[in-house]
Write a protein that holds these residues in place. Structure first.
Motif, PDB file in Angstrom:
ATOM      1  N   TYR A   1      34.561  42.970  24.523  1.00  0.00           N
ATOM      2  CA  TYR A   1      35.630  43.337  23.603  1.00  0.00           C
ATOM      3  C   TYR A   1      35.018  43.639  22.245  1.00  0.00           C
ATOM      4  O   TYR A   1      34.459  42.754  21.585  1.00  0.00           O
ATOM      5  CB  TYR A   1      36.665  42.210  23.497  1.00  0.00           C
ATOM      6  N   GLY A   2      35.084  44.912  21.854  1.00  0.00           N
ATOM      7  CA  GLY A   2      34.558  45.329  20.564  1.00  0.00           C
ATOM      8  C   GLY A   2      35.588  45.118  19.471  1.00  0.00           C
ATOM      9  O   GLY A   2      36.715  44.691  19.721  1.00  0.00           O
ATOM     10  N   PRO A   3      35.202  45.434  18.248  1.00  0.00           N
ATOM     11  CA  PRO A   3      36.131  45.218  17.127  1.00  0.00           C
ATOM     12  C   PRO A   3      37.316  46.167  17.185  1.00  0.00           C
ATOM     13  O   PRO A   3      37.163  47.361  17.449  1.00  0.00           O
ATOM     14  CB  PRO A   3      35.248  45.497  15.904  1.00  0.00           C
ATOM     15  N   VAL A   4      38.489  45.626  16.964  1.00  0.00           N
ATOM     16  CA  VAL A   4      39.692  46.451  16.886  1.00  0.00           C
ATOM     17  C   VAL A   4      39.771  47.046  15.489  1.00  0.00           C
ATOM     18  O   VAL A   4      39.531  46.362  14.488  1.00  0.00           O
ATOM     19  CB  VAL A   4      40.950  45.610  17.188  1.00  0.00           C
ATOM     20  N   GLY A   5      40.088  48.331  15.414  1.00  0.00           N
ATOM     21  CA  GLY A   5      40.118  48.983  14.111  1.00  0.00           C
ATOM     22  C   GLY A   5      38.733  49.112  13.511  1.00  0.00           C
ATOM     23  O   GLY A   5      38.540  48.942  12.297  1.00  0.00           O
TER      24      GLY A   5
ATOM     25  N   ALA B   1      43.998  47.778  23.995  1.00  0.00           N
ATOM     26  CA  ALA B   1      44.488  47.663  22.620  1.00  0.00           C
ATOM     27  C   ALA B   1      43.794  46.531  21.872  1.00  0.00           C
ATOM     28  O   ALA B   1      43.780  46.519  20.627  1.00  0.00           O
ATOM     29  CB  ALA B   1      46.000  47.447  22.619  1.00  0.00           C
ATOM     30  N   ARG B   2      43.255  45.587  22.604  1.00  0.00           N
ATOM     31  CA  ARG B   2      42.568  44.448  21.984  1.00  0.00           C
ATOM     32  C   ARG B   2      41.048  44.620  21.940  1.00  0.00           C
ATOM     33  O   ARG B   2      40.318  43.654  21.733  1.00  0.00           O
ATOM     34  CB  ARG B   2      42.961  43.167  22.708  1.00  0.00           C
ATOM     35  N   GLY B   3      40.603  45.848  22.170  1.00  0.00           N
ATOM     36  CA  GLY B   3      39.185  46.142  21.992  1.00  0.00           C
ATOM     37  C   GLY B   3      38.365  46.176  23.251  1.00  0.00           C
ATOM     38  O   GLY B   3      37.126  46.282  23.177  1.00  0.00           O
ATOM     39  N   ALA B   4      38.999  46.082  24.419  1.00  0.00           N
ATOM     40  CA  ALA B   4      38.230  46.073  25.658  1.00  0.00           C
ATOM     41  C   ALA B   4      37.433  47.359  25.825  1.00  0.00           C
ATOM     42  O   ALA B   4      37.961  48.458  25.653  1.00  0.00           O
ATOM     43  CB  ALA B   4      39.152  45.880  26.864  1.00  0.00           C
ATOM     44  N   GLN B   5      36.170  47.204  26.153  1.00  0.00           N
ATOM     45  CA  GLN B   5      35.292  48.326  26.486  1.00  0.00           C
ATOM     46  C   GLN B   5      35.002  48.213  27.976  1.00  0.00           C
ATOM     47  O   GLN B   5      34.362  47.262  28.418  1.00  0.00           O
ATOM     48  CB  GLN B   5      34.017  48.272  25.659  1.00  0.00           C
ATOM     49  N   PHE B   6      35.482  49.179  28.730  1.00  0.00           N
ATOM     50  CA  PHE B   6      35.565  49.024  30.171  1.00  0.00           C
ATOM     51  C   PHE B   6      34.349  49.586  30.896  1.00  0.00           C
ATOM     52  O   PHE B   6      33.738  50.578  30.487  1.00  0.00           O
ATOM     53  CB  PHE B   6      36.817  49.718  30.705  1.00  0.00           C
ATOM     54  N   GLY B   7      34.037  48.939  31.993  1.00  0.00           N
ATOM     55  CA  GLY B   7      33.155  49.471  33.002  1.00  0.00           C
ATOM     56  C   GLY B   7      33.949  49.632  34.284  1.00  0.00           C
ATOM     57  O   GLY B   7      35.162  49.362  34.326  1.00  0.00           O
TER      58      GLY B   7
ATOM     59  N   ASP C   1      32.338  55.100  12.160  1.00  0.00           N
ATOM     60  CA  ASP C   1      30.969  55.329  12.621  1.00  0.00           C
ATOM     61  C   ASP C   1      30.516  54.294  13.657  1.00  0.00           C
ATOM     62  O   ASP C   1      29.366  54.305  14.065  1.00  0.00           O
ATOM     63  CB  ASP C   1      29.995  55.341  11.436  1.00  0.00           C
ATOM     64  N   PHE C   2      31.427  53.382  14.063  1.00  0.00           N
ATOM     65  CA  PHE C   2      31.053  52.412  15.095  1.00  0.00           C
ATOM     66  C   PHE C   2      31.115  53.096  16.460  1.00  0.00           C
ATOM     67  O   PHE C   2      32.138  53.655  16.840  1.00  0.00           O
ATOM     68  CB  PHE C   2      31.996  51.205  15.084  1.00  0.00           C
ATOM     69  N   ASP C   3      30.010  53.050  17.167  1.00  0.00           N
ATOM     70  CA  ASP C   3      29.911  53.761  18.440  1.00  0.00           C
ATOM     71  C   ASP C   3      30.093  52.786  19.596  1.00  0.00           C
ATOM     72  O   ASP C   3      29.177  52.066  19.966  1.00  0.00           O
ATOM     73  CB  ASP C   3      28.549  54.464  18.540  1.00  0.00           C
ATOM     74  N   HIS C   4      31.299  52.779  20.163  1.00  0.00           N
ATOM     75  CA  HIS C   4      31.558  51.897  21.300  1.00  0.00           C
ATOM     76  C   HIS C   4      30.744  52.294  22.523  1.00  0.00           C
ATOM     77  O   HIS C   4      30.520  51.482  23.423  1.00  0.00           O
ATOM     78  CB  HIS C   4      33.048  51.932  21.669  1.00  0.00           C
ATOM     79  N   ASP C   5      30.338  53.547  22.575  1.00  0.00           N
ATOM     80  CA  ASP C   5      29.613  54.036  23.750  1.00  0.00           C
ATOM     81  C   ASP C   5      28.102  53.956  23.592  1.00  0.00           C
ATOM     82  O   ASP C   5      27.364  54.443  24.447  1.00  0.00           O
ATOM     83  CB  ASP C   5      30.012  55.489  24.032  1.00  0.00           C
TER      84      ASP C   5
END
Length: 833
Positions: free
Chosen positions: A463-467, A446-452, A471-475
């Motif tokens: 931790y990426g931007p929340v909200g 919920a706080r933007g964690a991008q997991f491996g 077009d923001f690509d976390h992947d």
């Protein structure tokens, strides 16, 4: 049939025959190889026989390189032509990102000495005019490999093994394994033909073997059940088709032109090579199913599955696009057979979990390429104790006992479909996720964690931007500084300038207790044992003197210890620890070893303001002094209370800042997270992922297991003499000292490109001379440039030595700096308050 042997190898494909050959070559003169049917009757017979040198793994690259060189010697030794067509391997790229992948790979190839060339589309077209190059960016070309006849090379290795004294027995099936305490008793059943099937007869014998190697290919699940272990090796369907002769190709060859290299269009997900005037197309398509999850039916011998042309239609059409002359040719033959896979695509090579003198060589998706090298390095491990390269990345125990059949099958399907997917160094595959999660997973997400994933555990990379905008690509992945890079920079700065919180729950944790625990650990590790309430960093060595495992040892009592090691290899560490403890218990007394990894969560809090955050929540009669140097010095452990949570706190920080590891009961993790998050708000505490942590530890020259530390180098070569107590006896001491310092670990600051950092597999040069390789890489927020760690020849390890490092194809300036270039005197980590 011999009934008492030194080594019994079960499986007569390319892998098994190579291991038999190399064991004999290394001097074992009582080796028997068994095959339940005929040699090569498993996946070997329908393999395409390609020998791709391309691999991102340092260990696998060594294995493939050995195979290619070894196969070229077989005919002279055995008199049998192995069918090696050295036509080269052309790996084409349709995108700049694919060319970046090849440049990253080329660094690994260069460290091993694998030759390659770069070709432009125009150069490709000039050499091979049948290839459509209009949409290509370029290619990497390996001139020394090509393809081989799988049956011929297997038979050549079998003859070579026989010439060296190996006995090969066919039509015998291993049906039971029993460990007597000194050797294996293997029950064998004679197999007979009946109605076209191969069935067990009533004839059985028992063979006693000091060592057993299983190379059972598609039968790996049956083998695992007989041994009482788990394995993720499960086959996946692989199709390839053979076309009728292509008139354009026939004319091309009649004109005296050489055979095309093996063509690989990675972006189209296929390989193509010539075959009797036509083409073989081998696709790696989506939706290829796993087969034989619970074992191979007795009725399945050298059989195939029905072809599914619809599944490979896209790849077939792309072959026509790349080789337009193939459009009018018909199909001559087709193959759809089982090829064994593992979740990461690499084989299982090494000791079986929990068993003595039982060796696995299973899960080979590129078995012909890997057979020669696997035999060589497996024989080294069995005969000499260790291979000359670190084989930990292929160890069967890298997949823990938590794996299931469903997990393995789905991950293996994914691994198959990803053979030609861009292999970014920051790649994270999605199948079977999330599976293993700490309680705080949802909060971190919920706080933007991008997991491996590490050992199945979800772990925050950044931790990426929340909200974020739609077009923001976390992947988004990149071979350069990806979309995550700026967030990792901010996280690293937060630790250096303020305070950061890292979820480190995936750490491996064991307890070692009992009357023999102290004597055992003193022998098992090379550093002094800490006093009660203190900690030490130490290493468990192999008997051959190289580094087997890195541990942080916390001494809880006179004979009670808490050991923390890398999260990636829990079963790998635990198996070795338990086996060594069992061996030494008669000498030292009872030793209890317990894996408590999933019982304890870990938060690491670090940075100049970390003490301020903890003061907000620590419950103590004198909270202002509870975390002071006097009451809680650096490298010590205290049981403290944070709010209502009891915490085993360790004053150490992998980031090199003031900090603590907060080991806590896993069931209280969410409570503790909320407490720390609330307390950290006024101090600007930031959540931090492992990518930033990896950069920070390099600024401190902290070695990482699997990178700087491994079974191919000693602690002295890792330049860690301060963690080696030469005044005591410990496992591997004499061997370590006998090896000397062949290479040396150094830290380098690098004036690299503006848009990229090293990943940790790059080659190091002094002028035109290759002098070493990086084992870690990244960005330094403290120095504002790229940073790396690696090994060089000792004479190139002096501080101030100027070197070059190849990053994405270009050479960049690098300089050897002092160990721990950030805070070399450890002043900030010991600051009082």
């Amino acid at each position: 049939m011999k009934t008492h042997v030194k080594a019994l190898i079960v499986g007569g494909g390319a892998i098994g025959t190579s291991i038999a050959y190399h064991l004999a070559k290394f001097g074992w003169d009582d080796v028997v190889l068994l095959e339940r049917d005929e040699l090569t009757s498993g996946s070997t017979w329908h393999a395409a026989g390609l020998l791709p040198l391309f691999n991102m793994s340092y260990a696998v690259t060594h294995i493939h390189d050995y195979s290619v060189k070894f196969y070229k010697t077989l005919e002279e030794e055995t008199g049998l032509n192995a069918g090696f067509s050295v036509v080269g391997n052309l790996r084409m790229a349709q995108s700049d990102a694919r060319m970046d992948e090849y440049r990253v790979y080329a660094s690994t190839a260069e460290t091993v000495g694998v030759p390659f060339e770069w070709l432009t589309p125009a150069q490709i077209k000039e050499r091979w005019p049948l290839v459509n190059c209009d949409d290509l960016k370029g290619a990497i070309y390996h001139p020394t490999d090509g393809y081989i006849n799988p049956a011929d090379v297997t038979m050549a290795m079998a003859r070579g093994a026989r010439q060296r004294g190996v006995t090969i027995e066919r039509k015998w099936q291993a049906d039971a394994y029993h460990w007597t305490g000194e050797a294996w008793e293997v029950t064998l059943t004679k197999m007979v033909e009946k109605g076209g099937n191969l069935v067990p007869s009533e004839e059985q014998i028992v063979v006693t073997a000091e060592h057993v190697v299983t190379a059972t290919g598609n039968h790996a699940q049956r083998t695992a059940r007989l041994l009482g272990i788990k394995t993720p090796a499960i086959p996946v369907e692989h199709q390839f088709i053979v076309t009728e002769p292509d008139p354009a190709l026939v004319e091309y060859r009649k004109a005296g032109n050489p055979e095309h290299p093996v063509l690989r269009d990675a972006d189209a997900k296929w390989y193509v090579r010539e075959e009797r005037g036509g083409w073989i197309l081998g696709p790696y398509e989506l939706n290829a199913p796993a087969r034989f999850e619970y074992g191979v039916p007795d009725s399945f011998r050298a059989d195939l599955f029905p072809l599914d042309l619809e599944r490979i239609e896209e790849e077939y059409m792309s072959m026509i696009h790349r080789i337009p002359s193939s459009e009018t040719v018909g199909l001559k033959d087709d193959f759809n057979g089982p090829i064994c896979y593992t979740p990461d695509g690499n084989p299982l090579v090494g000791p079986a979990p929990g068993l003595r003198n039982m060796w696995l060589a299973e899960g080979f998706s590129f078995g012909i390429t890997a057979a020669g090298g696997t035999g060589h390095y497996m024989a080294q491990m069995m005969v000499e104790g260790e291979a000359e390269i670190d084989m930990a990345s292929l160890d069967p125990k890298r997949f823990g006992s938590w794996i299931t059949t469903e997990y393995s099958a789905r991950k293996n399907e994914e691994a198959y479909s990803h053979v030609y997917v861009l292999h970014h160094p920051d790649e994270e595959r999605e199948a079977c996720r999330p599976l293993r999660t700490a309680p705080s997973y949802d909060r971190l997400k919920a706080r933007g964690a991008q997991f491996g994933v590490v050992n199945g555990f979800e772990r925050a990379n950044y931790y990426g931007p929340v909200g974020a905008p739609a077009d923001f690509d976390h992947d988004a992945r990149s071979f350069r500084r990806g979309g995550w890079w700026e967030y990792a920079v901010d996280e690293a700065k937060a630790v250096r300038e303020g305070v950061g919180l890292i979820d480190a729950s995936a750490f491996t944790k064991h307890t070692v207790k009992g009357p023999g625990a102290t004597a055992f650990l003193d022998w098992f590790t090379c550093n002094k044992l800490p006093k009660v309430g203190r900690i030490n960093l130490t290493y468990a060595l192999t008997p051959e003197g190289t580094t087997r495992t890195e541990y942080t040892i916390v001494r809880l009592g006179e004979d009670s210890y808490y050991l923390v090691s890398a999260g990636a290899l829990t079963d790998y560490d635990g198996d070795y620890l338990r086996k060594c403890a069992e061996d030494k218990a008669p000498e030292f007394g009872y030793i209890a070893v317990e894996d408590v990894t999933t019982q304890w969560g870990v938060f690491a809090i670090a940075g100049p303001k970390s003490r301020d955050v903890l003061k907000e929540v620590v419950k103590d009669a004198e909270p202002e002094t509870a975390l002071s140097n006097k009451r809680f010095p650096w490298l010590s452990q205290r049981d403290i209370e944070l709010g209502m949570c009891p915490v085993r706190a360790i004053r150490v920080a992998y980031t090199g800042e003031l900090g603590w590891e907060l080991h806590h009961p896993i069931e209280m993790q969410n409570y503790l997270f909320d407490l720390l998050e609330d307390a950290g708000k006024k101090h600007g505490m930031k959540l931090v992922g492992v990518r930033a942590q990896n950069w920070l530890r390099q600024e401190k020259s902290y070695r990482a297991f699997g990178n700087e530390l491994g079974r191919d180098a000693t602690p002295l070569e890792a330049d860690l003499p301060r963690f080696v107590d030469q005044s005591k006896d410990f496992q591997g001491k004499d061997a370590m000292n006998a090896l000397g310092v062949r290479v040396k670990c150094v830290t380098l600051l690098i004036d690299g490109p503006e848009d990229a950092d090293p990943w940790g597999a790059e080659v190091l040069f002094d002028g035109d001379t290759r002098v070493g390789r990086l084992t870690s890489g990244g960005y330094s927020v403290a120095f504002g440039k790229s940073i790396g760690m690696g090994y060089v020849s000792p004479e190139k390890a002096e501080v101030g030595q100027k070197l070059k490092v190849r990053i994405l194809g270009a050479l960049w300036d690098a300089e050897v700096v002092e160990d721990s270039p950030y805070d070399p005197k450890n002043e900030v980590i010991r600051v009082d308050g």
